[in-house]
Design an enzyme around this catalytic site. Structure first.
Site, PDB file in Angstrom:
ATOM      1  N   GLU A   1       7.165 -21.755   8.319  1.00 43.46           N
ATOM      2  CA  GLU A   1       7.617 -20.820   9.351  1.00 43.46           C
ATOM      3  C   GLU A   1       8.839 -21.358  10.110  1.00 43.46           C
ATOM      4  OE1 GLU A   1       5.418 -21.310  13.556  1.00 43.46           O
ATOM      5  OE2 GLU A   1       4.166 -20.373  12.027  1.00 43.46           O
TER       6      GLU A   1
ATOM      7  N   GLU B   1       0.804  -1.223   0.000  1.00 44.64           N
ATOM      8  CA  GLU B   1       0.000   0.000   0.000  1.00 44.64           C
ATOM      9  C   GLU B   1       0.836   1.272   0.000  1.00 44.64           C
ATOM     10  OE1 GLU B   1      -2.595  -0.533   3.339  1.00 44.64           O
ATOM     11  OE2 GLU B   1      -4.080  -1.642   2.159  1.00 44.64           O
TER      12      GLU B   1
END
Length: 304
Positions: free
Chosen positions: A115, A84
């Protein structure tokens, strides 16, 4: 009982053990009450956020970049904030980047075991040529995600600056990083679901950090995002409104100015207030790390 099991047992919220049995109105009230704790927790760590913003700003002025690193929800929120920034602040996509365990595939679906892949974190940062001017911001609700730990270790070896963002207070990665941002939002209403309060805290903090950094770098005038990339009808209108307000002119005048400089708000304002030709206005607008006020050569109502 091992440490991981102890940690998991700590995450059961004793206030919400009857969640599944509640009438819907009561369930929603309970969820909302716990969500309301998040801003209060963030308020307690604002001094650490300030330190992080100052560090990131200083490194960017040296040519550095910011890397968000996370897995699962934490990684997705890093991708979201980094994506963004270019349309909001007109930044190069390289300036703020996200490294998510499992890569882009992990954005839309859960990818198992990634992970724990320490080597993948190192490889991702190495491929992006991490340098000492850069900052690595590791995001992990629990603060013990191996992917994030490895990224912070590698950043230290490289000489890059490091920030740890956790949401249950200080934890493993807090002690690895130069700066630790560690609010404690408390155990989740739904035990272990870090997409809830922890996710909300991470979203708020990443937005706060990137917005504050961009403001310190001159990408905001007053409360206007003057380097917004106008790419659709709504943003064209927003750009026109900003030029109207800053230059005190009408909409047709703002539209003409913007069209002459490819809908760059900053260039349109410089052209109008300094009476510049389009090419010079665009050149001045491209100057890095300058406030609009300083480019105008005077301290206006918003200050320098």
């Amino acid at each position: 009982m091992d440490i991981l099991f102890q940690t998991i047992s700590r995450e059961q919220n004793s206030d919400t053990t009857n969640l599944a049995d509640l009438p819907l109105p009561d369930m929603l009230v309970l969820l909302n009450q716990h969500d309301a704790c998040v801003p209060q927790a963030i308020n307690q760590v604002l001094p650490q956020v300030e330190t992080a913003v100052r560090l990131i700003t200083a490194q960017m002025k040296k040519g550095g970049r910011l890397f968000y690193v996370g897995a699962g929800t934490s990684g997705r929120l890093g991708v979201l904030d980094s994506a963004e920034c270019p349309p909001t602040f007109g930044t190069d996509p390289e300036l703020i980047q996200a490294v998510i365990a499992g890569g882009l595939d992990a954005m839309l679906r859960a990818v198992e075991n990634v992970e724990d892949d320490r080597s993948a974190a190192v490889a991702a940062l190495h491929s992006r040529k991490l340098a000492e001017e850069d900052v690595v911001l590791g995001i992990a609700a629990s603060g013990r995600t191996p992917f994030v730990q490895a990224a912070l270790d590698y950043a230290k070896e490289t000489g890059a600056k490091t920030i740890a963002l956790t949401t249950r207070g200080l934890s493993a990665i807090s002690h690895q990083a130069d700066i630790a941002i560690a609010p404690d939002v408390g155990a989740e209403v739904l035990s272990g679901s870090t997409r809830m309060k922890s996710g909300s805290a991470q979203k708020m903090l990443l937005g706060m950090i990137s917005t504050a950094v961009m403001t310190r770098l001159g990408k905001v005038h007053g409360n206007f995002m003057i380097d917004v990339k106008a790419s659709n009808e709504k943003l064209y209108r927003r750009a026109e409104y900003m030029v109207c307000q800053i230059c005190s002119i009408d909409e047709p005048g703002a539209r003409d100015l913007l069209q002459s400089v490819g809908y760059s708000v900053r260039a349109a304002v410089l052209r109008q207030l300094l009476n510049l030709p389009p090419e010079e206005a665009l050149t001045r607008a491209a100057e890095p790390f300058r406030t609009l006020t300083s480019q105008l050569g005077a301290v206006g109502k918003y200050g320098e």
